[in-house]
Structures are given as structure tokens and as C-alpha cells.
Design a protein around this motif. Structure first.
Motif, PDB file in Angstrom:
ATOM      1  N   ARG A   1       1.044  -1.377  -0.194  1.00  0.00           N
ATOM      2  CA  ARG A   1       0.668  -0.185  -0.198  1.00  0.00           C
ATOM      3  C   ARG A   1       1.050   1.455  -0.297  1.00  0.00           C
ATOM      4  NH1 ARG A   1      -4.488   1.523   4.347  1.00  0.00           N
ATOM      5  NH2 ARG A   1      -4.847   3.168   3.535  1.00  0.00           N
TER       6      ARG A   1
ATOM      7  N   GLY B   1       5.388   3.101  -0.480  1.00  0.00           N
ATOM      8  CA  GLY B   1       5.909   2.132  -1.171  1.00  0.00           C
ATOM      9  C   GLY B   1       7.146   2.171  -0.476  1.00  0.00           C
TER      10      GLY B   1
ATOM     11  N   THR C   1       3.232   5.894  -5.018  1.00  0.00           N
ATOM     12  CA  THR C   1       2.942   5.861  -3.884  1.00  0.00           C
ATOM     13  C   THR C   1       3.028   6.555  -2.351  1.00  0.00           C
ATOM     14  OG1 THR C   1       5.023   4.583  -3.299  1.00  0.00           O
ATOM     15  CG2 THR C   1       3.458   3.538  -4.936  1.00  0.00           C
TER      16      THR C   1
END
Length: 149
Positions: A60, A62, A82
Motif C-alpha cells: 500500500r 512505497g 505511492t
């Protein structure tokens, strides 16, 4: 090799199970044990560590993808695509330790021994199972606190 996340499987997107390692989860377990034994010394609480452990393999964020910062930036351009896990966790004030001692203690304040940690045998006696992490998917429900997302 360090822990490889499912989202960092290279160009084919395949995950090589032989390249995955629970080293970071083991490190978080060690942090959990120390935070549990010395709660006043950490700005965060055990719920913070639990949320980090839940997002290690979630892809979810990075922040924990790939093996190196260079790989995150140059190869995968993770930062642009992300969100940052640390910024997300900063939005939850409940994850801060209300008992955190902001003034660092000096070694002579540790029960006169000159040591910052208890002797190893005493530390090891206080090691417990991190039930919120290792029993979260068990057959019996465990009592754990959930943050509202």
C-alpha cells in the motif's frame, strides 16, 4: 538478502519465495520487546510497530518496497506513485506514547549500575509473544485495538 516485498518482484512481477525473508518482522519483534520493557524511552507505542508490521507486505505504501532507496527511486519510481508509510502513521495521534520521557536519562540514573539495559538474563525473562502480530490470524480471536482508518 534483506526482506523482499511482494511488490518488488522485478520486471516480470513474479515473486521468488526464496528471495523473501522475515528479517524485518523479526527486527520489529525485537523493537516490540524493548518498547514493552522500556515504554518511557520511545516516542511511539506498540500499536505503531504493529501497523508497520502489517504494512511490510501490503504494498500500500512505497516506503518499504524494493531492497534499496536507489531501486525505489531509479528503477521503480516508487515515490511518485505511492504514499509514504511514515506520513500516514503521523496522522494517528493515538500512536504516540503519552508516557515518553522527552528528557534523556543519563547512565547514572539507571539504578546505579551505569548500564542502560537490564542484565541479559532479566531481559530474556521478560520476553513475551507478540500476540497482536503473531496471533492476529489465529482461530481464536484475540483482544486487540484497531485504529479506525
Amino acid at each position: 538478502r534483506g526482506a523482499r516485498n511482494p511488490g518488488s518482484g522485478g520486471s516480470s512481477g513474479q515473486v521468488d519465495e526464496a528471495q523473501m525473508s522475515p528479517i524485518f518482522i523479526q527486527f520489529l519483534d525485537c523493537v516490540f520487546q524493548i518498547v514493552s520493557q522500556y515504554p518511557d524511552f520511545f516516542e511511539f507505542n506498540t500499536q505503531y510497530i504493529l501497523l508497520v508490521s502489517e504494512h511490510v507486505y501490503s504494498c500500500r505504501f512505497g516506503t518499504l518496497l524494493c531492497d534499496t532507496e536507489r531501486e525505489r527511486e531509479a528503477v521503480a519510481s516508487i515515490r511518485q506513485r505511492t504514499h509514504c508509510l511514515w506520513e500516514y502513521l503521523d496522522t494517528f495521534p493515538d500512536l504516540l506514547n503519552q508516557y515518553y520521557a522527552k528528557k534523556p536519562l543519563m547512565p547514572d540514573e539507571f539504578e546505579g549500575s551505569g548500564s542502560m539495559l537490564m542484565p541479559l538474563p532479566i531481559l530474556l525473562r521478560n520476553v513475551t509473544l507478540w500476540t497482536d502480530r503473531f496471533c492476529m490470524h489465529g482461530a481464536k480471536p484475540t483482544s486487540r485495538c484497531h485504529l479506525q482508518e
